[in-house]
Each structure stands twice: as structure tokens, then as C-alpha cells.
Design a protein around this motif. Sequence first.
Motif, PDB file in Angstrom:
ATOM      1  N   TYR A   1       1.655   8.376   5.245  1.00  0.00           N
ATOM      2  CA  TYR A   1       3.054   8.819   5.360  1.00  0.00           C
ATOM      3  C   TYR A   1       3.109  10.328   5.632  1.00  0.00           C
TER       4      TYR A   1
ATOM      5  N   ILE B   1       0.500   6.957   0.845  1.00  0.00           N
ATOM      6  CA  ILE B   1       1.182   8.246   0.876  1.00  0.00           C
ATOM      7  C   ILE B   1       0.465   9.215   1.836  1.00  0.00           C
TER       8      ILE B   1
ATOM      9  N   LEU C   1       6.775   9.502  -4.228  1.00  0.00           N
ATOM     10  CA  LEU C   1       7.687  10.376  -3.488  1.00  0.00           C
ATOM     11  C   LEU C   1       9.013  10.510  -4.222  1.00  0.00           C
TER      12      LEU C   1
ATOM     13  N   SER D   1       1.613   3.716  -3.490  1.00  0.00           N
ATOM     14  CA  SER D   1       1.540   5.160  -3.742  1.00  0.00           C
ATOM     15  C   SER D   1       2.797   5.876  -3.249  1.00  0.00           C
ATOM     16  N   LEU D   2       3.564   5.233  -2.377  1.00  0.00           N
ATOM     17  CA  LEU D   2       4.801   5.838  -1.877  1.00  0.00           C
ATOM     18  C   LEU D   2       5.841   6.011  -2.989  1.00  0.00           C
TER      19      LEU D   2
END
Length: 189
Positions: A55, A52, A31, A27-28
Motif C-alpha cells: 500500500y 501495508i 492505518l 496489516s492495513l
Amino acid sequence: QDNLQTAITCIEFGQYVTQGMWAKDSSLLQLPHFTEEEVMHAEKGKGKVGSIVEYRALEDDQKKGMADFSEEQKQDVFKYLKMLPDVTVDTKVFVDDDEDDKVYEGDLCTIRVTLTRNNLEKGEKAGLVHAPLFPFPKQEAWWIILGTKEGKIVHIEKVGNPSRIVEHNIKFLAPRVGEYDFDLYVKSN
């Protein structure tokens, strides 16, 4: 019989299409400016994260993967993390026009689902989702799904209200006497 898991899988597939990602992707990668290299750095070693949401929870100076970013690129990431939906879901179950707190077979039951967007200020409304790979603008919305443990869908509806606090009522007739467990899902579109 309506299949709850099939509906949830379709909604999740739509999320991947919107973000231009595969189900196996981190899911990062949502970004701004993040590639596999930045994701690998963020997911390894001390202070590693797996999603995410994890994060976003870190202090800005603890967010890994942006060592080679310009100040402008870092600000893009921080801005995105502030607009990333952060919701609280509350529920209240009641029977309309009832004289006592008991539920009887055939009563019209209401489950009031209150969705609060914690990332918005009072009076602020949700805007477009960050989806740079999607071919057209897309407004934030939520799927509210009520299902049984057996996988039957009792209620499913897409709610597009952009307000900070959204109330949605699910109405259904009470089944036969007995104990019932329901699952409530609130999924981003």
C-alpha cells in the motif's frame, strides 16, 4: 537447544499486541481511520494490495479505501505511511585481527549488520511507534537474530538505537572446518 522459531513467534506476537491486532488481521488495519470496510476495498479489484508495504508503494492517488475520508484523515494516513519503517539491511563478515581472508576453527568471527532506515532523513532519529491501541508510548527498536538452519539461536539482541544508520556486531567463535549456512533475521519490536 535454543529454538529459533519460538523466539521469532514471540517477537511477532509482541508486534500484534503492540498494534492491538490478531494474527489473522490485515496489516492495513494499522492505518489511521481504517476499518474492515476500508481494508476490504483496498484488497479487492484492480490495484489491490495485500499488505501495508504494498500500500505504501502506491502513488497517493492510487491508494484505495479512502474515498469517504476527509482531507485531514487522508493526511493522517499519508503521514503514517511516511513514518512506517522502511529498512535496508547489509552485512559484512570478517575475522578480527586476521592476516588473511580465511576463517579457521576457533577464530573470533564478526558479522556486522548495518540497518539503514530509508524513511528517515540524514540526522533524523526514529521516534515512537504508531500504536494507538497500546497503553503507553513505545520506542521503535529492532531484534537482530542469527540462527542456524537447524533452528539453533547463535545470537539474539534487541537494538534500540534510533539513528538513521545503525551498526550492530555479532561475534562468535568459528565452528569446526566445513560449510555452514546461517539465517539472519531483523524484526521490528
